[in-house]
Every structure is written in structure tokens, then in C-alpha cells.
Design a protein around this motif. Structure first.
Motif, PDB file in Angstrom:
ATOM      1  N   HIS A  94      -2.094  30.140  18.354  1.00  0.00           N
ATOM      2  CA  HIS A  94      -2.203  31.576  18.105  1.00  0.00           C
ATOM      3  C   HIS A  94      -0.908  32.316  18.417  1.00  0.00           C
ATOM      4  CE1 HIS A  94      -6.430  31.023  17.318  1.00  0.00           C
ATOM      5  NE2 HIS A  94      -6.535  30.363  18.457  1.00  0.00           N
ATOM      6  N   ARG A  95       0.127  31.552  18.792  1.00  0.00           N
ATOM      7  CA  ARG A  95       1.463  32.084  19.071  1.00  0.00           C
ATOM      8  C   ARG A  95       1.405  33.233  20.093  1.00  0.00           C
ATOM      9  NH1 ARG A  95       2.863  33.088  13.199  1.00  0.00           N
ATOM     10  NH2 ARG A  95       4.308  34.583  14.075  1.00  0.00           N
ATOM     11  N   GLN A  96       0.778  32.914  21.241  1.00  0.00           N
ATOM     12  CA  GLN A  96       0.570  33.886  22.312  1.00  0.00           C
ATOM     13  C   GLN A  96       1.392  33.503  23.537  1.00  0.00           C
ATOM     14  OE1 GLN A  96      -1.942  36.556  22.041  1.00  0.00           O
ATOM     15  NE2 GLN A  96      -1.767  35.933  19.908  1.00  0.00           N
ATOM     16  N   HIS A 131       3.735  35.564  18.251  1.00  0.00           N
ATOM     17  CA  HIS A 131       3.127  36.703  17.560  1.00  0.00           C
ATOM     18  C   HIS A 131       2.824  37.843  18.536  1.00  0.00           C
ATOM     19  CE1 HIS A 131       0.541  39.088  14.986  1.00  0.00           C
ATOM     20  NE2 HIS A 131      -0.437  38.976  15.868  1.00  0.00           N
ATOM     21  N   ARG A 132       2.420  37.487  19.769  1.00  0.00           N
ATOM     22  CA  ARG A 132       2.029  38.485  20.767  1.00  0.00           C
ATOM     23  C   ARG A 132       2.427  38.009  22.149  1.00  0.00           C
ATOM     24  NH1 ARG A 132      -2.367  38.959  24.150  1.00  0.00           N
ATOM     25  NH2 ARG A 132      -2.885  41.070  24.799  1.00  0.00           N
ATOM     26  N   LEU A 178       3.295  43.132  19.928  1.00  0.00           N
ATOM     27  CA  LEU A 178       3.259  42.210  18.792  1.00  0.00           C
ATOM     28  C   LEU A 178       4.672  42.007  18.257  1.00  0.00           C
ATOM     29  CD1 LEU A 178       0.189  43.694  16.884  1.00  0.00           C
ATOM     30  CD2 LEU A 178       0.220  41.693  18.402  1.00  0.00           C
ATOM     31  N   ALA A 179       4.865  40.922  17.546  1.00  0.00           N
ATOM     32  CA  ALA A 179       6.187  40.618  16.983  1.00  0.00           C
ATOM     33  C   ALA A 179       6.666  41.750  16.085  1.00  0.00           C
ATOM     34  CB  ALA A 179       6.138  39.302  16.218  1.00  0.00           C
ATOM     35  N   ARG A 180       5.780  42.335  15.295  1.00  0.00           N
ATOM     36  CA  ARG A 180       6.210  43.422  14.400  1.00  0.00           C
ATOM     37  C   ARG A 180       6.631  44.657  15.202  1.00  0.00           C
ATOM     38  NH1 ARG A 180       0.510  43.508  13.091  1.00  0.00           N
ATOM     39  NH2 ARG A 180      -0.441  45.403  13.913  1.00  0.00           N
TER      40      ARG A 180
END
Length: 194
Positions: A94-96, A131-132, A178-180
């Protein structure tokens, strides 16, 4: 196994892996009750600091869920280690990730913790592709909460009387990014002079 491209140089700091030579610097602030007041460990003896340092030296890269990357923040020009930062890989799928930090109070109020923690976020988002990233703190730990806010992390939750900590029920604050949000933040821009 992911390892950052060390050393990471900012205008006032050098971020690098811990070494055995860091024991005195680390003990200088790990031994202070005011530093550990909101942490899950008490002020450390020199022997306890040495054991913690040995664990930090072993945490040099991230590969699997649960891994921790320990990073020393030293003043540039060969100065002492003033910060102890950690990036945890919570879930590769989940790229956490999770950020943690402990700093010498003698260096507070100068933006050094923000400067160092920003680079840990950069490692997570740009180096590891997370991602987060979240960070947690006791609600009474206003210094940590303000640091996460300065980093651009948003308050996601306040867990009321979430933990029985140091003899009392305490609230826990959870901040996240978050990445964004990282890419849109001024913090994502390269550090001037680095």
C-alpha cells in the motif's frame, strides 16, 4: 533493499547513517527526561543508549514491511549529532510509511528539526515512492504536532484517550501527507544551497 544516497546535505545539516562514534552525542539527548516525556521509552542510561545505537546502526535500509531506516542529523562542518530520525516502511503493497523524530532540545527553535524531517519525507516520497506517510504523537506533545504541521502534514485524527501512557489516559494525534500533497508543497522543491 533501499538505502538513501548518503550523505544528504542541507544548508545546516548532514544526514547520514549512525555510527558507533555517535554514542556521546546521542546519549546527550536520549538521557534527558524532558526529551522522552512523550516517548515509549524512559530517559536512557549510557548502556541503554549504546543498545539503542546498535539497533540504529543495523537499520540502514528498507526492504520489507516493518523495516526502519534510522538517520542521524549532524550539524554541518563536523558538528555533533543533534537529531535521531526514523522512516518506517509500514506497507510495501500500500506504499505506506511513518516518520519519527527526536531532537536535542539545545537545538530547538532554529528550524533544524523541520529541515531534517523534510528530507526524511523526501526519502519516503521521492526515493522509496511511498503514497502516504503519517506521524503520530501524544496530543500534549505540541512541539511534535507543530513540526508535522510545518512540514505540511495535515491532522487526520485525534484518538481520544487512546493510550494509557505514563500513568494517565492520553489522546493521540495522527498527521498524514500523500505523495500528491508532497509534490504540490514548497517542501518538495530542492533545498537552496544543498
Amino acid at each position: 533493499m533501499f538505502t538513501p544516497p548518503y550523505p544528504i546535505v542541507t544548508p545546516r545539516l548532514v544526514l547520514r547513517p549512525f555510527t558507533e562514534a555517535d554514542l556521546d552525542d546521542l546519549h546527550a539527548f536520549h538521557s534527558l527526561p524532558e526529551v522522552t516525556r512523550y516517548l515509549y521509552w524512559d530517559a536512557r542510561t549510557r548502556e541503554e543508549t549504546k543498545a539503542a545505537l546498535d539497533r540504529k546502526i543495523a537499520c540502514a535500509g528498507l526492504g520489507a514491511d516493518g523495516d526502519a531506516l534510522s538517520v542521524a542529523a549532524a550539524l554541518s562542518g563536523g558538528g555533533p549529532v543533534i537529531g535521531d530520525l526514523t522512516l518506517f516502511l509500514r506497507s510495501r503493497e500500500h506504499r505506506q510509511g511513518e516518520i519519527g523524530f527526536v531532537f536535542n532540545p539545545a537545538c530547538q527553535g532554529r528550524g533544524l528539526a523541520t529541515e531534517a524531517a523534510r528530507e526524511i519525507l523526501r526519502i519516503g516520497f521521492e526515493g522509496l515512492g511511498l503514497h502516504r506517510i503519517h506521524g503520530n504523537c501524544d496530543a500534549r506533545n505540541t512541539s511534535s504536532a507543530r513540526l508535522m504541521e510545518r512540514l505540511g502534514m495535515r491532522l487526520e485524527a485525534r484518538l481520544v484517550e487512546n493510550e494509557f501512557f505514563a500513568g494517565a489516559w492520553s489522546d493521540e494525534l495522527i498527521y498524514g501527507m500523500l505523495a500528491r500533497e508532497w509534490r504540490a508543497s514548497p517542501a518538495a522543491s530542492p533545498v537552496p544551497g544543498a
